[in-house]
Design a protein around this motif. Structure first.
Motif, PDB file in Angstrom:
ATOM      1  N   GLN A  80     -11.024  -4.878   9.077  1.00 57.17           N
ATOM      2  CA  GLN A  80      -9.683  -5.115   7.943  1.00 57.17           C
ATOM      3  C   GLN A  80      -9.513  -3.887   7.653  1.00 57.17           C
ATOM      4  O   GLN A  80      -8.324  -3.983   7.486  1.00 57.17           O
ATOM      5  CB  GLN A  80     -10.950  -6.059   7.158  1.00 57.17           C
ATOM      6  CG  GLN A  80     -11.497  -7.189   7.665  1.00 57.17           C
ATOM      7  CD  GLN A  80     -10.702  -7.804   8.089  1.00 57.17           C
ATOM      8  OE1 GLN A  80      -9.050  -8.241   7.690  1.00 57.17           O
ATOM      9  NE2 GLN A  80     -11.442  -8.519   9.320  1.00 57.17           N
ATOM     10  N   VAL A  81      -9.932  -2.401   7.453  1.00 56.20           N
ATOM     11  CA  VAL A  81      -9.651  -1.208   6.972  1.00 56.20           C
ATOM     12  C   VAL A  81      -8.539  -1.128   7.853  1.00 56.20           C
ATOM     13  O   VAL A  81      -6.945  -0.927   7.362  1.00 56.20           O
ATOM     14  CB  VAL A  81     -10.396  -0.291   6.901  1.00 56.20           C
ATOM     15  CG1 VAL A  81      -9.863   1.248   6.922  1.00 56.20           C
ATOM     16  CG2 VAL A  81     -11.584  -0.815   6.325  1.00 56.20           C
ATOM     17  N   PHE A  82      -8.682  -0.586   9.328  1.00 57.01           N
ATOM     18  CA  PHE A  82      -7.790  -0.663  10.075  1.00 57.01           C
ATOM     19  C   PHE A  82      -6.711  -1.472  10.362  1.00 57.01           C
ATOM     20  O   PHE A  82      -5.867  -1.422  11.103  1.00 57.01           O
ATOM     21  CB  PHE A  82      -8.076  -0.243  11.872  1.00 57.01           C
ATOM     22  CG  PHE A  82      -9.059   0.810  11.109  1.00 57.01           C
ATOM     23  CD1 PHE A  82      -8.932   2.086  10.532  1.00 57.01           C
ATOM     24  CD2 PHE A  82     -10.147   0.596  11.704  1.00 57.01           C
ATOM     25  CE1 PHE A  82      -9.651   3.284  10.590  1.00 57.01           C
ATOM     26  CE2 PHE A  82     -11.996   2.086  11.662  1.00 57.01           C
ATOM     27  CZ  PHE A  82     -10.778   2.845  10.713  1.00 57.01           C
ATOM     28  N   THR A  83      -6.639  -3.331   9.752  1.00 60.94           N
ATOM     29  CA  THR A  83      -5.299  -3.964   9.646  1.00 60.94           C
ATOM     30  C   THR A  83      -4.762  -3.724   8.665  1.00 60.94           C
ATOM     31  O   THR A  83      -3.438  -3.519   8.637  1.00 60.94           O
ATOM     32  CB  THR A  83      -5.277  -5.015  10.407  1.00 60.94           C
ATOM     33  OG1 THR A  83      -6.951  -5.787   9.856  1.00 60.94           O
ATOM     34  CG2 THR A  83      -6.718  -4.913  11.659  1.00 60.94           C
TER      35      THR A  83
ATOM     36  N   ILE B 166     -18.996  -3.439  -1.930  1.00 56.99           N
ATOM     37  CA  ILE B 166     -19.198  -2.468  -0.969  1.00 56.99           C
ATOM     38  C   ILE B 166     -17.028  -1.970  -0.860  1.00 56.99           C
ATOM     39  O   ILE B 166     -16.813  -3.687   0.020  1.00 56.99           O
ATOM     40  CB  ILE B 166     -19.775  -2.566  -0.132  1.00 56.99           C
ATOM     41  CG1 ILE B 166     -21.108  -2.505  -0.498  1.00 56.99           C
ATOM     42  CG2 ILE B 166     -19.186  -1.313   1.375  1.00 56.99           C
ATOM     43  CD1 ILE B 166     -21.652  -2.424   1.250  1.00 56.99           C
ATOM     44  N   ASP B 167     -16.222  -1.420  -1.196  1.00 52.56           N
ATOM     45  CA  ASP B 167     -14.909  -1.042  -0.781  1.00 52.56           C
ATOM     46  C   ASP B 167     -14.077  -0.400  -0.483  1.00 52.56           C
ATOM     47  O   ASP B 167     -14.720   0.744  -1.042  1.00 52.56           O
ATOM     48  CB  ASP B 167     -14.315  -1.814  -2.261  1.00 52.56           C
ATOM     49  CG  ASP B 167     -12.476  -1.488  -2.323  1.00 52.56           C
ATOM     50  OD1 ASP B 167     -12.351  -1.777  -0.618  1.00 52.56           O
ATOM     51  OD2 ASP B 167     -12.095  -1.703  -2.933  1.00 52.56           O
ATOM     52  N   VAL B 168     -13.531  -0.538   0.777  1.00 52.11           N
ATOM     53  CA  VAL B 168     -13.218   1.071   1.459  1.00 52.11           C
ATOM     54  C   VAL B 168     -11.811   0.758   1.841  1.00 52.11           C
ATOM     55  O   VAL B 168     -11.458  -0.054   2.685  1.00 52.11           O
ATOM     56  CB  VAL B 168     -14.405   1.165   2.653  1.00 52.11           C
ATOM     57  CG1 VAL B 168     -13.566   2.329   3.226  1.00 52.11           C
ATOM     58  CG2 VAL B 168     -15.136   1.674   2.539  1.00 52.11           C
ATOM     59  N   PRO B 169     -11.051   1.486   0.911  1.00 50.99           N
ATOM     60  CA  PRO B 169      -9.498   0.921   1.535  1.00 50.99           C
ATOM     61  C   PRO B 169      -9.037   2.138   2.818  1.00 50.99           C
ATOM     62  O   PRO B 169      -9.013   3.181   3.041  1.00 50.99           O
ATOM     63  CB  PRO B 169      -8.833   2.220   0.162  1.00 50.99           C
ATOM     64  CG  PRO B 169      -9.403   2.354  -0.285  1.00 50.99           C
ATOM     65  CD  PRO B 169     -11.098   2.213  -0.039  1.00 50.99           C
ATOM     66  N   PHE B 170      -7.934   1.624   3.298  1.00 49.18           N
ATOM     67  CA  PHE B 170      -7.449   2.605   4.192  1.00 49.18           C
ATOM     68  C   PHE B 170      -6.282   3.618   2.797  1.00 49.18           C
ATOM     69  O   PHE B 170      -6.902   5.189   3.351  1.00 49.18           O
ATOM     70  CB  PHE B 170      -6.181   1.829   5.783  1.00 49.18           C
ATOM     71  CG  PHE B 170      -5.976   2.686   6.243  1.00 49.18           C
ATOM     72  CD1 PHE B 170      -6.462   2.755   6.984  1.00 49.18           C
ATOM     73  CD2 PHE B 170      -4.571   3.591   6.418  1.00 49.18           C
ATOM     74  CE1 PHE B 170      -5.852   3.346   8.370  1.00 49.18           C
ATOM     75  CE2 PHE B 170      -3.618   3.624   6.743  1.00 49.18           C
ATOM     76  CZ  PHE B 170      -4.521   4.580   8.080  1.00 49.18           C
TER      77      PHE B 170
END
Length: 422
Positions: free
Chosen positions: A111-114, A165-169
């Motif tokens: 999901q991060v990389f799309t 837990i939230d990691v944005p691109f």
């Protein structure tokens, strides 16, 4: 004034085989040939993943990050030790009864990389973390309520930022919205899609580029249609009979329209799209199976670049989120950390050399090294060892030469010695 049936000025045409509703003008030239404004294909996540280089980048990065062992540690004495059970099992084995740790983290990174964001909800039982559940970012809305960040999942459930837990691109300036790598590279991706569509149409047509039929003028619409039918039947017959030559009606000839893919450097252009995909994700081309410029030296450097500048930063991003959201601001020294040594898991010789040096330098005990190889502990294997050949300068006593007996002879000559015969 008319030329070949066209009315100059008003661009009106009399009986012709073309669509009379489409004027032949500069702004409508592509539409005249059936191309709508020459637009490139639209880009979505699903269409972008049809580009092999994009699919390879997303799959490679998400799989590599999910493959890293993820451990939890707590302080012990002057160092730290791995936590057993509890949060350790959630992070490294199974975050909930439905997902494995590898599956959860791979989905998270996909999901991060799309779409540009990976989110997971932390289920708590009092102060204890009971489970971690992946969330679909496309159905998650992030907003601010009274200055606090809130996550609304599926239009129903609301979670505070401390439980997500939230990691944005890449964050936008509002600190809520994100940039998607697919959208950031949409022009390069749409160009790759267009070249793929053209190549597919070209080879689906037997490798024959679009052709124009010209013949004696004036010619009526029915005559041209009959000539087209005759040529089409001739081409189909030549294909079915594996013949290299086919006849065309007398007075007509075929001319190629467009460009030859080889002259248009399509192969080079499509290879360049691999480099473009690598730039979107800061991924060296060798990991997208492009060895065009690869030699042994620069491939090794690309491997170092992958760990130092790509994998490590994303691993750090997830570790920081886990440390803040799972353990809280008052973590009491507990923390989560990836083991980047797992990237060398496939290189047996390098792994054995590294373990040997660690044991001989007193950095790891033999049992610690065996544990990394999933081998059982051995008796007396918890002692640190170090090579004894290297010692501090001056710590060894000076060696004295053994007596030779000359000193006694000299003493007797001077009368100071003892005479055995006396």
């Amino acid at each position: 004034m008319k030329i070949f049936g066209y009315q100059l000025g008003g661009e009106k045409r009399s009986g012709s085989i073309e669509n009379p509703t489409v004027p032949v003008s500069a702004e409508n030239f592509m539409q005249f040939f059936g191309v709508q404004s020459g637009n490139l294909p639209s880009v979505t996540i699903d269409s972008a993943l049809r580009v092999p280089a994009i699919a390879a980048a997303v799959s490679f990065l998400s799989g590599s990050l999910a493959n890293l062992p993820l451990h939890a540690f707590k302080p012990k004495g002057d160092g730290s030790e791995r936590i057993k059970g509890g949060i350790q099992k959630l992070l490294n084995e199974a975050p909930n009864p439905e997902w494995t740790s590898f599956g959860w983290r791979k989905y998270f990174w996909q999901q991060v990389f799309t779409g540009g964001r990976g989110v997971s909800w932390i289920e708590r039982n009092g102060a204890t973390t009971a489970a971690i559940w992946p969330m679909d970012p496309s159905t998650t809305v992030v907003k601010r309520v009274n200055g606090r960040r809130i996550y609304v999942f599926d239009g129903k459930s609301e979670y505070p930022a401390s439980d997500v837990i939230d990691v944005p691109f890449l964050l936008k300036k509002d600190q809520i919205s994100v940039y998607s790598p697919i959208m950031l590279g949409s022009k390069a991706i749409s160009l790759a899609l267009a070249m793929g569509d053209y190549a597919g149409g070209f080879f689906a047509g037997g490798g024959v580029p679009p052709l124009a039929l010209s013949g004696p003028l004036p010619a009526g619409a029915d005559a041209i249609k009959r000539a087209q039918s005759d040529i089409r039947r001739s081409i189909d017959s030549a294909k079915s009979n594996d013949e290299a030559i086919f006849p065309i009606p007398p007075g007509y000839k075929l001319e190629a329209v467009g460009f030859d893919p080889q002259k248009g450097q399509m192969t080079e252009a499509r290879r360049f799209q691999i480099e473009e995909a690598g730039r979107i994700y800061s991924l060296p081309p060798v990991f997208l199976q492009d060895y065009t410029h690869g030699v042994k030296a620069n491939v090794e450097q690309q491997d170092l670049h992958l760990v130092k500048h790509v994998i490590s930063q994303w691993a750090k991003a997830l570790e920081e989120e886990l440390n803040l959201k799972v353990f809280g601001p008052r973590s009491n020294g507990r923390y989560a950390e990836h083991n980047l040594d797992a990237l060398m898991r496939g290189d047996f010789k390098t792994r054995m050399d590294a373990l040997s040096r660690a044991v001989n330098s007193a950095l790891r005990t033999p049992n610690e090294a065996r544990n990394l190889e999933n081998l059982p502990a051995m008796p007396n294997g918890d002692t640190l060892y170090i090579q004894g050949a290297t010692v501090p300068l001056g710590s060894q006593p000076l060696l004295q030469a053994p007596p030779t007996g000359k000193e006694n002879d000299k003493g007797n000559e001077n009368g100071d010695g003892n005479d055995s015969e006396a």
